[in-house]
Design a protein around this motif. Sequence first.
Motif, PDB file in Angstrom:
ATOM      1  N   GLY A   1       2.411  53.114  48.646  1.00 55.65           N
ATOM      2  CA  GLY A   1       1.369  53.328  47.859  1.00 55.65           C
ATOM      3  C   GLY A   1       1.064  51.823  47.128  1.00 55.65           C
ATOM      4  O   GLY A   1       1.765  51.338  46.694  1.00 55.65           O
ATOM      5  N   ILE A   2      -0.287  51.492  47.275  1.00 54.15           N
ATOM      6  CA  ILE A   2      -0.745  50.470  46.571  1.00 54.15           C
ATOM      7  C   ILE A   2      -1.640  50.526  45.291  1.00 54.15           C
ATOM      8  O   ILE A   2      -2.697  51.181  45.371  1.00 54.15           O
ATOM      9  CB  ILE A   2      -1.316  49.557  47.638  1.00 54.15           C
ATOM     10  N   VAL A   3      -1.517  49.919  44.206  1.00 56.49           N
ATOM     11  CA  VAL A   3      -2.507  49.543  43.346  1.00 56.49           C
ATOM     12  C   VAL A   3      -2.671  48.384  43.139  1.00 56.49           C
ATOM     13  O   VAL A   3      -2.045  47.547  42.663  1.00 56.49           O
ATOM     14  CB  VAL A   3      -2.046  50.320  41.974  1.00 56.49           C
TER      15      VAL A   3
ATOM     16  N   THR B   1      11.062  52.862  45.340  1.00 52.90           N
ATOM     17  CA  THR B   1      11.217  51.363  45.536  1.00 52.90           C
ATOM     18  C   THR B   1      10.062  50.606  45.204  1.00 52.90           C
ATOM     19  O   THR B   1       8.863  50.789  45.828  1.00 52.90           O
ATOM     20  CB  THR B   1      11.624  50.774  46.911  1.00 52.90           C
ATOM     21  N   THR B   2       9.944  50.116  44.127  1.00 49.03           N
ATOM     22  CA  THR B   2       8.717  49.525  43.456  1.00 49.03           C
ATOM     23  C   THR B   2       8.545  47.935  43.338  1.00 49.03           C
ATOM     24  O   THR B   2       9.679  47.382  42.831  1.00 49.03           O
ATOM     25  CB  THR B   2       8.481  49.919  42.008  1.00 49.03           C
ATOM     26  N   PHE B   3       7.583  47.339  43.742  1.00 46.05           N
ATOM     27  CA  PHE B   3       7.320  45.731  43.606  1.00 46.05           C
ATOM     28  C   PHE B   3       6.097  45.725  42.664  1.00 46.05           C
ATOM     29  O   PHE B   3       4.991  46.218  42.963  1.00 46.05           O
ATOM     30  CB  PHE B   3       7.043  45.176  44.981  1.00 46.05           C
ATOM     31  N   VAL B   4       6.287  45.151  41.562  1.00 46.18           N
ATOM     32  CA  VAL B   4       5.321  45.047  40.511  1.00 46.18           C
ATOM     33  C   VAL B   4       5.148  43.573  40.256  1.00 46.18           C
ATOM     34  O   VAL B   4       5.913  42.751  39.860  1.00 46.18           O
ATOM     35  CB  VAL B   4       5.314  45.714  39.384  1.00 46.18           C
TER      36      VAL B   4
ATOM     37  N   ASP C   1       1.207  39.153  58.992  1.00 47.98           N
ATOM     38  CA  ASP C   1       2.736  39.049  59.221  1.00 47.98           C
ATOM     39  C   ASP C   1       3.272  37.734  59.007  1.00 47.98           C
ATOM     40  O   ASP C   1       2.307  36.620  59.184  1.00 47.98           O
ATOM     41  CB  ASP C   1       2.748  39.188  60.718  1.00 47.98           C
ATOM     42  N   PRO C   2       4.334  37.473  58.337  1.00 48.41           N
ATOM     43  CA  PRO C   2       5.058  36.194  58.472  1.00 48.41           C
ATOM     44  C   PRO C   2       4.936  35.313  59.460  1.00 48.41           C
ATOM     45  O   PRO C   2       4.741  35.635  60.609  1.00 48.41           O
ATOM     46  CB  PRO C   2       6.552  36.465  58.078  1.00 48.41           C
ATOM     47  N   THR C   3       4.749  34.034  59.121  1.00 47.89           N
ATOM     48  CA  THR C   3       4.832  33.033  60.227  1.00 47.89           C
ATOM     49  C   THR C   3       6.301  32.611  60.667  1.00 47.89           C
ATOM     50  O   THR C   3       6.181  31.785  61.494  1.00 47.89           O
ATOM     51  CB  THR C   3       3.798  31.904  59.712  1.00 47.89           C
TER      52      THR C   3
ATOM     53  N   SER D   1       0.432  37.238  47.895  1.00 52.67           N
ATOM     54  CA  SER D   1       0.731  36.893  49.469  1.00 52.67           C
ATOM     55  C   SER D   1       2.113  37.449  49.848  1.00 52.67           C
ATOM     56  O   SER D   1       2.156  38.126  51.032  1.00 52.67           O
ATOM     57  CB  SER D   1       0.907  35.472  49.708  1.00 52.67           C
ATOM     58  N   LEU D   2       3.087  37.537  48.928  1.00 50.62           N
ATOM     59  CA  LEU D   2       4.264  38.175  49.541  1.00 50.62           C
ATOM     60  C   LEU D   2       4.203  39.765  49.415  1.00 50.62           C
ATOM     61  O   LEU D   2       4.605  40.429  50.365  1.00 50.62           O
ATOM     62  CB  LEU D   2       5.483  37.811  48.208  1.00 50.62           C
ATOM     63  N   LEU D   3       3.423  40.219  48.534  1.00 50.31           N
ATOM     64  CA  LEU D   3       3.059  41.692  48.539  1.00 50.31           C
ATOM     65  C   LEU D   3       2.415  41.955  49.602  1.00 50.31           C
ATOM     66  O   LEU D   3       2.562  43.169  50.322  1.00 50.31           O
ATOM     67  CB  LEU D   3       2.551  42.204  47.333  1.00 50.31           C
ATOM     68  N   SER D   4       1.508  41.343  50.156  1.00 54.92           N
ATOM     69  CA  SER D   4       0.424  41.683  51.206  1.00 54.92           C
ATOM     70  C   SER D   4       1.370  41.589  52.696  1.00 54.92           C
ATOM     71  O   SER D   4       0.893  42.028  53.496  1.00 54.92           O
ATOM     72  CB  SER D   4      -0.614  40.460  51.394  1.00 54.92           C
ATOM     73  N   LEU D   5       2.723  41.150  52.530  1.00 60.04           N
ATOM     74  CA  LEU D   5       3.287  41.139  53.862  1.00 60.04           C
ATOM     75  C   LEU D   5       4.000  42.447  54.095  1.00 60.04           C
ATOM     76  O   LEU D   5       4.275  42.885  55.205  1.00 60.04           O
ATOM     77  CB  LEU D   5       4.456  40.061  53.908  1.00 60.04           C
ATOM     78  N   ILE D   6       4.153  43.272  53.041  1.00 60.10           N
ATOM     79  CA  ILE D   6       5.136  44.364  53.122  1.00 60.10           C
ATOM     80  C   ILE D   6       4.361  45.464  53.736  1.00 60.10           C
ATOM     81  O   ILE D   6       4.748  46.090  54.739  1.00 60.10           O
ATOM     82  CB  ILE D   6       5.423  44.802  51.543  1.00 60.10           C
ATOM     83  N   PRO D   7       3.081  45.870  53.602  1.00 61.41           N
ATOM     84  CA  PRO D   7       2.274  46.809  54.550  1.00 61.41           C
ATOM     85  C   PRO D   7       1.796  46.174  55.557  1.00 61.41           C
ATOM     86  O   PRO D   7       1.044  46.700  56.126  1.00 61.41           O
ATOM     87  CB  PRO D   7       1.269  47.675  53.402  1.00 61.41           C
TER      88      PRO D   7
END
Length: 679
Positions: free
Chosen positions: A473-475, A583-586, A447-449, A437-443
């Motif tokens: 970029g998303i995997v 910048t990578t979020f994994v 949107d955050p509530t 859920s946190l990753l889905s907010l970045i692209p």
Amino acid sequence: MNPKNIPTKPKSQDTNAAIDLPQNPSAQTAKLNKDYSNKELMIRMLALAWQYKRGLFSLLAIQLLLLGLIISALNLTGLAIDVIHRGFNPEAKTPEWPFGYQPPVDSSPLQLILIVGGIIFTFAALRFVLERILTVWKAVFVQTMVIDLRTKVYNKLQRLTFRFFDDNESASIINRVTSDVQGLRTFVDTVLLEVLGIIISLIIYISYMLQIHVGLTIACLATTPLIWLTVIFFSRIIRPAFLKNRKLFDSAVRVISENAQGVHVVKGFGLQPNQAATFAAANDKVTAQKNWTFNRLSTFVPLVSFIATINIPILLVYGGYLFIHDPKFNLGSGLIVFATLLTQVAMQIGNIANITNGMMRSLTAAQRVFEIQDAPIEIKSPSNAISLPRARGELVCHNVSFAYSQDSPPVIQNISFTASAGSCIALLGATGSGKSSLLSLIPRFYDPTAGHITLDGHKLTDLTLDDLRRNIGIVFQETYLFSVSIADNIAFGNPTATRDQIVAAAKIAHAHEFIEELEHGYDTLLREAGQNLSGGQRQRIAIARAVLLDPPILLLDDPTAAVDPETEHLILSAMDNAMSQRTTFVIAHRLSTLQRADMILVLENGHIVETGTHEELMQADGHYYEAAKLQIADDHSREILGLAPIASTTKSHLDSEATDIDPPYAQESDAASAEGGDV
């Protein structure tokens, strides 16, 4: 005559504006359950049809020409009957020629009949040509409208948020884009054109009948109000039935869709007969509901025809009386022509039953299509959006909270952190802790509530949406590949990429080697969802697809989940290449992935409970350390933790090492070995 000459499309050639469906700004929810009145749907369908007014007017013009030919031929037929009658009986009433024309006095009845017959034949030939043109133009017109409308609805789906697809079944969405759009076109060709044709025909027919005899016309049409009352009564019954039928059909399609996607589960448990019975039950509900509707229609259609034919006995009695007693009321141009006109009127009125049926179908289809068109676009660029062609990659969360709906509890609560440009941030937590859920907010999939996220100092909601997503970029954990070539899948986000760029991205993702081993290499066509590749191969294709964009930000959703150690090594190597200077979020659960991060965020129930590097968190003896102990059964993880490999360690030595770390480990290690060693 070329049917393409008929003007059917709106002036704009932009596919995103191929057809301008009237918007309803009152839409407030992504759930497709809005209620529309018949009046509202009618207005919007008329507005839709008006966009094709040139094509409609062209078709109506041809219908008017055909109607004129029919009336002319009918008038000439009545005249011919009067001529024949006069030829056999010189005492019969004198035929009335159109436009005051009087034939030469020496003309024989046979000559007059040949002249009239020749004109009627000419009119029939013209009717044949015009009816063919009408059929072809109508088909082209309708199909053009369907394609435009379907494209418009599909394009709207591309702009809707994930919330919309979360709230609505895929089977229902597919049915709305396909069969319901096709049903909506019924309003144009089966309802609108037919109704306009009937109105024009009735005006001309009744005007002609009034010209022949006013009293006879009024007497023969006295039952018409009964038909309108019947139509109103049945329409209130039929439309809800059609709407219910579409929903039942959605359920049947859902069964097919789920069975096709879950065929391995069905066959694995040997439940094919059970699934067949489930589909049969869904089909039976559709059939039973249709039978209920058809039973009502089987009464409605004949009832309308019956009411319309009551006028025939009135004509025979009253018309026969006029023929006998009125010297101006001829047999051919009077009684027979009037009888033919009345029959035509009865046929047109009888068509109202079929048109009502088509109207109810089109109203049902329109409601389901307009529900998609009215669905709110929650995620979009602001009017004064900031352009960001290339981001540096510094991303900051400011007290971010998020819930999927107003009625559901938050899945993320008061999260704050800073990710420096080029850093690697790992997310760790149990299922449901809020990582994805946190990753889905970045692209901005959502949107955050509460709170906000900034990229290079700009709020995400202030940036141009396309620019934001082109910088990311998303995997995904469950990689989806399309039924095109491998090269096209890699270039999906950048269709203009050259083959050299595609190959370079594949090499970074360690996919080039196995692609080259395939018979057709990069031109190998993939089956649905890439089923002719292994899971690890699909993941590396997905990494190449993300890398090809050269994004400054990379999101990796547990890409090494459910793969074997060798494939994991290849994917990790590909990740190392892909994460360079980005910048990578994994999202990760294995130490082999977590120890690569510059910062690890440990989430629990939507909160960040620990933050730090791998070394810092191991010293903290908290959630991360407890989770890490479960992976000591993995040699590579033991090496990361500074422990001896299992192969060179006896059970007692392993127990003593576990005791040195934490006494409870000795019990947890056995369980971790059995479960595969995931954190």
